[in-house]
Design a protein around this motif. Sequence first.
Motif, mmCIF file in Angstrom:
data_model
loop_
_atom_site.group_PDB
_atom_site.id
_atom_site.type_symbol
_atom_site.label_atom_id
_atom_site.label_comp_id
_atom_site.label_asym_id
_atom_site.label_seq_id
_atom_site.Cartn_x
_atom_site.Cartn_y
_atom_site.Cartn_z
ATOM 1 N N ILE A 35 -4.206 36.397 -95.758
ATOM 2 C CA ILE A 35 -4.641 35.024 -95.442
ATOM 3 C C ILE A 35 -5.120 34.945 -93.994
ATOM 4 O O ILE A 35 -6.106 34.268 -93.698
ATOM 5 C CB ILE A 35 -3.514 34.020 -95.732
ATOM 6 N N MET A 36 -4.439 35.646 -93.078
ATOM 7 C CA MET A 36 -4.876 35.649 -91.673
ATOM 8 C C MET A 36 -6.252 36.282 -91.526
ATOM 9 O O MET A 36 -7.085 35.781 -90.763
ATOM 10 C CB MET A 36 -3.872 36.391 -90.801
ATOM 11 N N VAL A 37 -6.483 37.373 -92.236
ATOM 12 C CA VAL A 37 -7.799 38.025 -92.172
ATOM 13 C C VAL A 37 -8.864 37.103 -92.751
ATOM 14 O O VAL A 37 -9.953 36.954 -92.172
ATOM 15 C CB VAL A 37 -7.770 39.386 -92.912
ATOM 16 N N LEU A 38 -8.560 36.453 -93.885
ATOM 17 C CA LEU A 38 -9.511 35.495 -94.464
ATOM 18 C C LEU A 38 -9.762 34.322 -93.518
ATOM 19 O O LEU A 38 -10.897 33.842 -93.406
ATOM 20 C CB LEU A 38 -9.004 34.992 -95.812
ATOM 21 N N ILE A 41 -12.158 35.473 -90.858
ATOM 22 C CA ILE A 41 -13.529 35.513 -91.383
ATOM 23 C C ILE A 41 -14.077 34.100 -91.535
ATOM 24 O O ILE A 41 -15.221 33.813 -91.146
ATOM 25 C CB ILE A 41 -13.559 36.276 -92.729
ATOM 26 N N PHE A 42 -13.250 33.194 -92.072
ATOM 27 C CA PHE A 42 -13.680 31.807 -92.241
ATOM 28 C C PHE A 42 -14.005 31.165 -90.898
ATOM 29 O O PHE A 42 -15.022 30.465 -90.764
ATOM 30 C CB PHE A 42 -12.596 30.997 -92.967
ATOM 31 N N LEU A 47 -17.400 28.590 -87.333
ATOM 32 C CA LEU A 47 -17.685 28.283 -85.933
ATOM 33 C C LEU A 47 -19.057 28.783 -85.492
ATOM 34 O O LEU A 47 -19.637 28.245 -84.550
ATOM 35 C CB LEU A 47 -16.598 28.855 -85.029
ATOM 36 N N SER A 48 -19.591 29.787 -86.173
ATOM 37 C CA SER A 48 -20.926 30.258 -85.795
ATOM 38 C C SER A 48 -22.007 29.292 -86.257
ATOM 39 O O SER A 48 -23.112 29.300 -85.720
ATOM 40 C CB SER A 48 -21.186 31.648 -86.374
ATOM 41 N N ILE A 67 -11.002 32.640 -81.141
ATOM 42 C CA ILE A 67 -10.167 32.170 -82.253
ATOM 43 C C ILE A 67 -10.145 33.202 -83.377
ATOM 44 O O ILE A 67 -9.090 33.557 -83.897
ATOM 45 C CB ILE A 67 -10.648 30.795 -82.743
ATOM 46 N N SER A 68 -11.306 33.706 -83.747
ATOM 47 C CA SER A 68 -11.370 34.718 -84.804
ATOM 48 C C SER A 68 -10.675 35.998 -84.382
ATOM 49 O O SER A 68 -9.940 36.615 -85.167
ATOM 50 C CB SER A 68 -12.821 35.018 -85.153
ATOM 51 N N LEU A 69 -10.877 36.396 -83.155
ATOM 52 C CA LEU A 69 -10.238 37.614 -82.646
ATOM 53 C C LEU A 69 -8.721 37.454 -82.613
ATOM 54 O O LEU A 69 -7.984 38.385 -82.938
ATOM 55 C CB LEU A 69 -10.775 37.939 -81.250
#
Length: 146
Positions: A35-38, A41-42, A47-48, A67-69
């Motif tokens: 879920i953290m990896v998803l 990615i989300f 955000l992009s 945030i993604s990192l």
Amino acid sequence: MEQNLELNQLAKEALREGAKWTFFLSIMGFIGVGIMVLAAIFMTIALSSVPSELDSSGMFGAMKGFISLFYLLMAVLYFFPIYYLYKYSSKVKTALQFNDSNLLADAFVNLKSHHKFLGISIIVIMSLYLLIAIGAVITMIGSAAF
């Protein structure tokens, strides 16, 4: 002078029951990592798509990648104790099934690694809290002086 340690039926049953619960916790942990990896990615995708014209200070642009990192870093850090817990539970089940003391010893090595990882993580987090508190006190003293 080597002594053999034998487990009575109560100890074996406690290990068997504990292995079931640690297996459940490790599977739930792997789901949490997924879920953290998803989420990472989300967040990257969501955000992009936000136009940079909405951010006049440029602060949001810097936060988008962070945030993604952060989510990915937390997933990687969370994976290792979960993996050790999974290895412990699977090896305990197999060791009890085949009455293999060497495999049980390997299981306990994985349990030790799990606890060691969590202990070191707590030391690191408490050290960061201490540094943040010291920094906050220095900042308050510095701002009060001016």
